[in-house]
Enzyme design. Structure first.
Site, short mmCIF file in Angstrom:
data_model
loop_
_atom_site.label_atom_id
_atom_site.label_comp_id
_atom_site.label_asym_id
_atom_site.label_seq_id
_atom_site.Cartn_x
_atom_site.Cartn_y
_atom_site.Cartn_z
CB THR A 184 -0.96 0.00 1.23
OG1 THR A 184 -1.78 -1.15 1.18
CG2 THR A 184 -1.82 1.23 1.36
CB THR B 254 -3.79 -0.47 -1.23
OG1 THR B 254 -3.07 -1.68 -1.10
CG2 THR B 254 -5.27 -0.77 -1.21
N1 GLY Z 1 -4.96 -3.94 1.27
C1 GLY Z 1 -4.60 -3.52 2.56
C2 GLY Z 1 -5.76 -2.92 3.28
O1 GLY Z 1 -6.60 -2.31 2.64
O2 GLY Z 1 -5.85 -3.08 4.46
#
Ligand code: GLY
Length: 565
Positions: free
Chosen positions: A375, A393
């Site tokens: 992210t 992300t």
């Molecule tokens: N993909 C990491 C989150 O959104 O927590």
């Protein structure tokens, strides 16, 4: 850039020689009289700073930075993923935009299970079926439409230029491309342009010419440049090629959602954060409500007692996360209960400062390992005092690794953030249940925690980081580092971090300069300690007492870079 090079040297020297987690001499990040931007990549920061210098506001800069990161930071910066934006206007108005990905209409609760009901390893993390419907382009355009002051064409052009003419990659980036070589070949074929026989190295130039074409479509056609026409066709064809589920109808139907932020108080500050489908905002506010019951400053930074307390708070909050949090459009999330100080006081009342609680005693579950911590986050304060805190992300490094042929970008593997099966962990070791089960068009739960802190009705901090499940605990610690431990923004970002999350029942500690005596004490209390190279890559801004803006970029953990004026 000069700041970046000098400070990296200072940090490398400091890490080799000491076991103390707080630098003895406070380190102050770059200062700005009027504005500050901190992002994961110097080129993206500079694109944003130019926008502000040319009279753009924080929302103009956010758009320019978001698209620039999609080019210069392709492992997490994206147009094929999603995210959350939190803002605070200079008059104190707050709001947030949810551009989280959604499950495709053809998705469903059992889509990652075999005939016996077991989760099929890797199906929700790698390849076409792991991708959720991307929200990034709709989100950043909506944010800009509502609050931006400059034309899209002007703001997106730097990203188009970087993609078309190329840029030089950093050592970290060369390493990342080389590390993912096998995945790239498996998913995109041996002739994929990011696969280089001799390997990538620091200073190599890279061009994303197809991506430049896609960004040009967005420049000229806005939302339709991505969710309709050529690019949408390319996404759908890519899905058909690899058994993915996203259709033209899914793309057409995607719409980012405005949501009311969640807020709570912490030692005279107002903390503003992202509501569900982020779990991060509620979790960080619960943690702060728990920490407020103790004299954290007196307990000391990263002492055994403080780490023990944070761990005990965290195991309870992450257990709540697994039970209660999901997409509020599909599940009745008990936000008021979770943010009620009476509830949290009771929830934390079983904590002993002397003895560890077993996570199994809090709630049952079964969890394996935490893997990737990806992210990216950026923070912006403009000369008028408007602030944007935006986390975005692809989930894992380069998402599901599928590179949309012809369109030149990676797709996310965000479907893994759903609970594929109750009690079975995702790649971050997070478990979930009904609240986060897969439903067509539902948004998967996230840990992304873009946060803003106010003091006496004025902007005080803009905070955020990548890091999967560790995002929440990194944001929690950065806020306490400034408020309880009196650190500068840069020190608060540099400081060694710990993380725990109910299950697995252990504490992750960053290896860098951690005090072994504290670790020993924690082990004596029954905690299992696991060492980690680095957690999170924070990009934060502090409004200091003298009114100056201090950037805190995680340059010792990544290529992060803050610049102000
Ligand atoms: N993909 C990491 C989150 O959104 O927590």
């Amino acid at each position: 850039m000069k700041y970046l090079k000098t400070t990296i040297l200072i940090v490398l020297c400091a890490c080799q020689s000491t076991q103390v987690s707080i630098p003895k001499e406070p380190e102050i990040g770059p200062l700005g009289e009027q504005a500050m931007i901190s992002t994961a990549h110097p080129l993206a920061t500079q694109v944003g700073v130019e926008v502000l210098k040319n009279g753009g506001n924080a929302f103009d800069a956010a758009l320019a930075v978001k698209f620039a990161l999609a080019v210069v930071f392709p492992r997490a910066g994206n147009i094929g993923g999603g995210g959350f934006a939190l803002y605070r206007m200079n008059d104190g108005t707050i709001g947030s935009l949810d551009f989280r990905e959604k499950a495709p209409k053809a998705g469903g609760r059992d889509m990652y299970l075999d005939d016996e009901g077991n989760v099929i390893d890797g199906l929700s993390t790698k390849g076409h079926k792991a991708a959720g419907v991307p929200g990034s382009v709709d989100g950043i355009l909506k944010l800009h439409d509502k609050f931006g002051s400059k034309a899209l064409a002007e703001l997106i052009q730097p990203a188009i230029n970087l993609a078309y003419y190329g840029f030089t990659i950093t050592e970290n980036q060369a390493m990342e491309f080389n590390e993912k070589r096998e995945d790239f070949i498996e998913i995109n074929g041996a002739d994929f342009f990011l696969v280089k026989d001799e390997g990538w190295k620091n200073g190599d130039t890279i061009k994303f010419v197809e991506l430049a074409g896609t960004l040009t479509q967005i420049r000229d056609r806005g939302r339709d440049g991505f969710y309709a026409g050529i690019v949408a066709d390319q996404i759908v064809k890519e899905m058909q090629r690899g058994g993915g589920l996203i259709t033209e109808e899914d793309l057409n139907a995607y719409s980012a959602r405005w949501r009311d932020p969640v807020t709570s108080n912490y030692r005279g500050h107002k903390v503003i954060s992202m509501p569900p489908p982020s779990s991060g905002g509620i979790a960080v506010l619960q943690l702060l409500q728990g920490a407020e019951q103790y004299n954290i400053s007196e307990m000391g930074h990263n002492t055994a007692q403080t780490i023990h307390l944070l761990t005990e708070l965290e195991r309870r909050v992450y257990a709540d996360r697994a039970t209660y949090l999901g997409d509020p459009d599909y599940y009745d999330v008990p936000v008021d209960m979770l943010l009620d100080p009476t509830y949290n006081k009771e929830r934390f009342s079983s904590i002993s400062l002397k003895k560890k609680t077993d996570s199994q005693d809090i709630k049952e579950g079964e969890v394996d390992v935490i893997e990737s911590v990806e992210t990216t986050h950026f923070s912006i304060v403009d000369p008028d005092g408007n602030a944007v805190s935006l986390t975005t992300t692809l989930n894992s490094f380069f998402g599901c690794k599928v590179y949309v042929r012809g369109a030149g970008f990676f797709l996310n593997n965000e479907m893994d953030d759903f609970s594929s099966k109750p009690g079975v962990a995702n790649q971050f070791g997070l478990v979930g249940g009904e609240a986060n089960a897969i439903v067509p068009e539902k948004r998967m739960l996230s840990s992304m925690t873009p946060t803003i802190v106010e003091k006496d009705g004025k902007l005080k901090m803009v905070v955020g980081t990548p890091g999967g499940a560790t995002i929440i605990t990194s944001v929690f610690q950065a806020i306490m580092n400034v408020i309880d431990h009196g650190m500068s923004m840069q020190d608060a970002v540099n400081a060694t971090r710990t993380h725990s999350q109910w299950l697995p029942d252990r504490i992750l500690v960053e290896e860098r300069a951690f005090d072994p005596a504290a670790i020993k004490k924690l082990e004596k209390m029954g905690h299992l300690i696991e060492r980690r190279e680095a957690m999170g890559r924070m990009d934060c801004i502090l409004v200091r007492e003298d009114g100056k803006l201090e950037g805190g970029a995680d340059y010792s953990r990544g290529d992060n870079y803050a610049e102000g004026f």
